[in-house]
Design a protein around this motif. Structure first.
Motif, short mmCIF file in Angstrom:
data_model
loop_
_atom_site.label_atom_id
_atom_site.label_comp_id
_atom_site.label_asym_id
_atom_site.label_seq_id
_atom_site.Cartn_x
_atom_site.Cartn_y
_atom_site.Cartn_z
N ARG A 25 6.17 -4.74 2.39
CA ARG A 25 6.40 -3.69 1.41
C ARG A 25 5.65 -4.04 0.13
O ARG A 25 6.15 -4.80 -0.70
N PRO A 266 1.12 3.93 -0.55
CA PRO A 266 1.64 2.61 -0.92
C PRO A 266 0.73 1.87 -1.90
O PRO A 266 1.20 0.98 -2.62
N TRP A 311 10.31 3.87 1.66
CA TRP A 311 9.50 3.38 2.78
C TRP A 311 9.58 4.30 4.00
O TRP A 311 8.65 4.35 4.80
N MET A 314 6.83 6.76 3.23
CA MET A 314 5.52 6.14 3.44
C MET A 314 5.20 6.01 4.92
O MET A 314 4.08 6.28 5.37
#
Length: 364
Positions: A25, A266, A311, A314
């Motif tokens: 991440r 990201p 996330w 994403m």
């Protein structure tokens, strides 16, 4: 001056590319945001008019927390551009100064009407670059396309002269640029715009395409861009050692995506002047609520970035369920990064840069 204005700077951030490949991440290299949804202009080409969402007020306290979080998680650059005129915000000056104090690279996109010499003197030393949106080179046409009285043109020109004088007299490192958002009907302004940039002595002037949404709401006729090529080459030829005239050929000549998956957010994420965190400006509108992640006005950015929701969005954009060719508007902020990462995943591997670092390396 080593500028990359028609491409990307991922080769200077391969540590983050490699971490992304490992499934980590990662913090964005760049966060692009506005401090308000308000604007004192009414530009005919403005994509922000298509981005309406629930507005909240971004205060100085909100921004102080946001900048603390950016510095902590590893964001490198903060650009005040996005979907509003940030110079209107009471938090503008403290945000620029605060970002620099925290070691973040900071940049501004503005119409420059509210950027007189005094403000320039105070803020330019903290900026990596300032880019003035000025899509015509003559007062009457400027007035028509940007939706303001002709007097605004003369105020902005005076403000730009003040910026250039501040930079030169104090030997500041800030880059000063102009930007023309080129709609085909503005063809007559290509050369006046380029000549104005040279006359003002800015570092560069860039001419870029106009982004439209997937429904063609702004009515941009992309088929007309090839007819502008000769004039654009003529504009580039007006470059002088002090001022580079640069055309974003990658988008003017290639208005269709070749990639399906969206890998860019990201690395370079956008936030609305409402405080909304979303993958990109195309998805700010309320009708794209399934892509909305949080709002820095009611939750710290670090908590938003650490959340599963962040996330999940994403991962969905990078999945086979998403097709950027038919689900996105015309070529976005992340386009060059997306193209490079798509090729990287397909075997055309990015290589770590070995040459001279370009200016504004923390703005992908």
């Amino acid at each position: 001056m080593n500028l990359i204005l028609d491409g990307h700077k991922l080769p200077w951030h391969m540590d983050r590319v490699e971490a992304w490949e490992r499934g980590e991440r990662i913090a964005p290299v760049t966060v692009d945001l506005a401090l308000t949804r308000a604007c004192n202009y009414a530009c005919t080409y403005c994509y922000a008019q298509l981005q309406e969402n629930q507005r909240m007020s971004i205060t100085e306290d909100v921004m102080a927390g946001f900048l603390d979080d950016c510095a902590e998680i590893g964001v490198l650059g903060v650009s005040l551009v996005s979907d509003g005129e940030s110079t209107l915000s009471p938090a503008f000056d403290s945000t620029v100064l605060g970002a620099a104090e925290r070691g973040l690279s900071v940049a501004v996109g503005t119409n420059a009407y509210l950027f007189p010499r005094g403000r320039a003197s105070a803020l330019l030393p903290s900026l990596d670059y300032i880019r003035v949106n000025m899509s015509a080179g003559l007062p009457a046409r400027y007035s028509g396309v940007m939706g303001v009285p002709e007097t605004y043109f003369h105020t902005v020109v005076a403000n730009i002269r003040g910026m250039v004088e501040e930079k030169r007299s104090r030997n500041l490192g800030v880059t000063i640029g102009l930007q023309m958002v080129l709609m085909p009907e503005l063809a007559d302004q290509i050369l006046p715009f380029a000549q104005l940039a040279v006359d003002l002595g800015v570092d560069y002037a860039i001419i870029k395409h106009c982004s439209d949404d997937e429904d063609g709401s702004l009515g941009v006729d992309y088929a007309q861009y090839p007819e502008l090529v000769a004039a654009l080459h003529h504009a580039e030829a007006l470059s002088v050692p002090e001022t580079a005239i640069i055309v974003k050929w990658s988008k003017i000549e290639h208005t269709n995506r070749m990639y399906r998956r969206c890998y860019g957010p990201p690395f370079i994420i956008q936030m609305s002047g409402s405080g909304l965190v979303a993958p990109c400006g195309f998805l700010f509108n309320e009708r794209y609520k399934k892509f909305h992640i949080g709002n820095i006005c009611d939750q710290r950015f670090k908590a938003i970035w650490e959340s599963d929701r962040y996330w999940e969005v994403m991962e969905y954009l990078a999945s086979a369920e998403y097709d950027a060719r038919r689900m996105c508007g015309s070529l976005c902020l992340q386009h060059s990064v997306n193209t490079a990462l798509d090729r990287h995943r397909r075997g055309e591997k990015l290589q770590e840069a070995t040459g001279e670092r370009p200016r504004h390396v923390n703005f992908l």
